[in-house]
Design a protein around this motif. Structure first.
Motif, mmCIF file in Angstrom:
data_model
loop_
_atom_site.group_PDB
_atom_site.id
_atom_site.type_symbol
_atom_site.label_atom_id
_atom_site.label_comp_id
_atom_site.label_asym_id
_atom_site.label_seq_id
_atom_site.Cartn_x
_atom_site.Cartn_y
_atom_site.Cartn_z
ATOM 1 N N ARG A 1 -24.106 33.282 -16.954
ATOM 2 C CA ARG A 1 -24.905 34.478 -17.225
ATOM 3 C C ARG A 1 -24.073 35.672 -17.673
ATOM 4 N NH1 ARG A 1 -28.797 33.917 -11.986
ATOM 5 N NH2 ARG A 1 -29.819 32.041 -12.710
ATOM 6 N N GLU B 1 -29.253 33.313 -29.634
ATOM 7 C CA GLU B 1 -29.753 33.587 -28.284
ATOM 8 C C GLU B 1 -31.245 33.248 -28.172
ATOM 9 O OE1 GLU B 1 -28.323 34.579 -25.421
ATOM 10 O OE2 GLU B 1 -26.345 34.466 -26.325
ATOM 11 N N ILE C 1 -31.623 29.452 -27.989
ATOM 12 C CA ILE C 1 -31.227 28.941 -26.679
ATOM 13 C C ILE C 1 -32.330 29.214 -25.662
ATOM 14 C CG2 ILE C 1 -29.613 29.266 -24.756
ATOM 15 C CD1 ILE C 1 -27.436 29.713 -26.927
ATOM 16 N N THR C 2 -32.877 30.421 -25.697
ATOM 17 C CA THR C 2 -33.956 30.780 -24.785
ATOM 18 C C THR C 2 -35.173 29.895 -25.002
ATOM 19 O OG1 THR C 2 -33.185 33.060 -24.678
ATOM 20 C CG2 THR C 2 -35.468 32.668 -24.057
ATOM 21 N N TRP D 1 -26.243 36.296 -34.045
ATOM 22 C CA TRP D 1 -26.095 36.222 -32.588
ATOM 23 C C TRP D 1 -27.459 36.268 -31.904
ATOM 24 C CZ3 TRP D 1 -22.004 35.283 -29.482
ATOM 25 C CH2 TRP D 1 -22.160 35.545 -28.129
ATOM 26 N N VAL D 2 -28.298 37.197 -32.338
ATOM 27 C CA VAL D 2 -29.638 37.334 -31.766
ATOM 28 C C VAL D 2 -30.450 36.068 -32.015
ATOM 29 C CG1 VAL D 2 -31.814 38.604 -31.972
ATOM 30 C CG2 VAL D 2 -29.656 39.849 -31.841
ATOM 31 N N VAL E 1 -22.145 37.933 -19.984
ATOM 32 C CA VAL E 1 -22.202 38.138 -21.437
ATOM 33 C C VAL E 1 -20.779 38.106 -21.986
ATOM 34 C CG1 VAL E 1 -22.882 39.706 -23.275
ATOM 35 C CG2 VAL E 1 -24.280 39.511 -21.220
#
Length: 76
Positions: free
Chosen positions: A63, A15, A18-19, A11-12, A65
């Motif tokens: 945005r 993310e 994506i960032t 998951w991290v 979560v």
């Protein structure tokens, strides 16, 4: 639990990717917009109809979560 740690790590990682993609896109848009506004790029951009591009900005709904607690199914 090892599976839970692996899911959290994945998951991290997603993310972070994506960032990074958002940053890359916004940097490219910034570079394009600057080039289209400065001479001689402004002459070329005007001749071919280049318009300023918008920066990526997530909507308020995007945005939020998401809840992923039950994504992996019941724990054993």
């Amino acid at each position: 639990d090892t599976a839970e740690l692996a899911r959290r790590a994945a998951w991290v990682e997603v993310e972070a990717q994506i960032t990074a993609a958002r940053r890359f896109y916004n940097a490219a848009v910034n570079q394009l917009n600057n080039a289209a506004q400065m001479f001689p790029g402004s002459l070329i951009a005007g001749a071919v109809g280049v318009e300023p591009m918008p920066f990526f900005e997530a909507s308020a709904a995007a945005r939020v979560v998401p809840s992923v607690g039950n994504l992996a199914g019941p724990r054993s």
